[in-house]
Design an enzyme around this catalytic site. Sequence first.
Site, PDB file in Angstrom:
ATOM      1  N   CYS A  46       0.839  -1.191   0.000  1.00  0.00           N
ATOM      2  CA  CYS A  46       0.000   0.000   0.000  1.00  0.00           C
ATOM      3  C   CYS A  46       0.879   1.248   0.000  1.00  0.00           C
ATOM      4  O   CYS A  46       1.993   1.241   0.520  1.00  0.00           O
ATOM      5  CB  CYS A  46      -0.901  -0.008   1.232  1.00  0.00           C
ATOM      6  SG  CYS A  46      -2.051   1.404   1.319  1.00  0.00           S
ATOM      7  N   ASP A  48       0.479   3.774   1.712  1.00  0.00           N
ATOM      8  CA  ASP A  48       0.405   4.414   3.025  1.00  0.00           C
ATOM      9  C   ASP A  48       1.803   4.782   3.536  1.00  0.00           C
ATOM     10  O   ASP A  48       2.719   3.958   3.513  1.00  0.00           O
ATOM     11  CB  ASP A  48      -0.273   3.463   4.019  1.00  0.00           C
ATOM     12  CG  ASP A  48      -0.693   4.153   5.304  1.00  0.00           C
ATOM     13  OD1 ASP A  48       0.195   4.604   6.051  1.00  0.00           O
ATOM     14  OD2 ASP A  48      -1.907   4.241   5.571  1.00  0.00           O
ATOM     15  N   ARG A  50       2.911   5.084   6.398  1.00  0.00           N
ATOM     16  CA  ARG A  50       3.330   4.426   7.642  1.00  0.00           C
ATOM     17  C   ARG A  50       3.894   3.040   7.419  1.00  0.00           C
ATOM     18  O   ARG A  50       4.265   2.353   8.385  1.00  0.00           O
ATOM     19  CB  ARG A  50       2.129   4.334   8.596  1.00  0.00           C
ATOM     20  CG  ARG A  50       1.545   5.681   8.996  1.00  0.00           C
ATOM     21  CD  ARG A  50       0.185   5.525   9.648  1.00  0.00           C
ATOM     22  NE  ARG A  50      -0.813   5.035   8.706  1.00  0.00           N
ATOM     23  CZ  ARG A  50      -2.075   4.783   9.018  1.00  0.00           C
ATOM     24  NH1 ARG A  50      -2.480   4.961  10.275  1.00  0.00           N
ATOM     25  NH2 ARG A  50      -2.928   4.351   8.108  1.00  0.00           N
ATOM     26  N   HIS A 102      -2.061  -3.806   5.370  1.00  0.00           N
ATOM     27  CA  HIS A 102      -1.761  -3.316   6.716  1.00  0.00           C
ATOM     28  C   HIS A 102      -3.046  -2.944   7.437  1.00  0.00           C
ATOM     29  O   HIS A 102      -4.074  -2.636   6.822  1.00  0.00           O
ATOM     30  CB  HIS A 102      -0.829  -2.098   6.657  1.00  0.00           C
ATOM     31  CG  HIS A 102      -1.436  -0.893   6.026  1.00  0.00           C
ATOM     32  ND1 HIS A 102      -2.071   0.099   6.752  1.00  0.00           N
ATOM     33  CD2 HIS A 102      -1.528  -0.504   4.727  1.00  0.00           C
ATOM     34  CE1 HIS A 102      -2.502   1.038   5.941  1.00  0.00           C
ATOM     35  NE2 HIS A 102      -2.200   0.702   4.695  1.00  0.00           N
ATOM     36  N   CYS A 105      -6.018   0.436   7.202  1.00  0.00           N
ATOM     37  CA  CYS A 105      -5.826   0.892   5.821  1.00  0.00           C
ATOM     38  C   CYS A 105      -6.959   1.832   5.422  1.00  0.00           C
ATOM     39  O   CYS A 105      -8.143   1.462   5.483  1.00  0.00           O
ATOM     40  CB  CYS A 105      -5.791  -0.314   4.880  1.00  0.00           C
ATOM     41  SG  CYS A 105      -5.654   0.121   3.131  1.00  0.00           S
TER      42      CYS A 105
END
Length: 231
Positions: A46, A48, A50, A102, A105
């Site tokens: 992803c 993302d 993080r 994750h 999400c």
Amino acid sequence: MPDRAHQIQRMLTANAQWAEDVAKAEPGFFEQSAKGQTPHTLWIGCADSRVPDSVITGARPGEIFVHRNIANQLRLNDDNVLSVLRYAVDYLGVEHVVIVGHTECGGAAACLGAAQSPSFSLDGPITTVSTLPADSALNRWLEPLTRLAASLQLSSTPHEEALPLVVEENVKAQVENLANTITISEAWSKGSRKGQDVWIHGWVYELSTGKLRDLNISRGPPSAKTMSIPE
């Protein structure tokens, strides 16, 4: 200096310091890196912020080839990810391809929210993000995941309990898509271009603990021995 400019300058300064530290600790590292790459793994994750692949796995530059998108999807009509996969397997010789989702999400949460809406309908185009047109790029991208979330029949399940299920089922679905790509099918039936066995895996990164969780759905060539991963 405005905060926005400061953020950019901070990244550039940090990079300069990192490069200096690496050059001192390992002379010749960058010169060797410039000669080519031999990653062992393709990470499909992803976007993302993080979930930085090399940071959370302790990997060095050159060890992981990376493709990231919203909600770690592998779409069989997406030339972007398919070209990355082909290049990684056939020309870089990666031995592992990992789909990594994750917890918490945002993409999966949006799809679940749309699927749990009382007005949700599978008939016609699906508008996952209601503030955007149904034919916007983001809604077109999220539609398959919203349909997957709807298929799980979680309308009466509390959001905080349903989201982890959507995240896991999404990873499983993308691993299945990965197994059905031409690149993986050919690697398993005819052998890879570079002769390596190719294994595919599904993981979930737990944001609250910083740990990766193996979903135990790994697959490899029919002729290969079962792969066991140490605890």
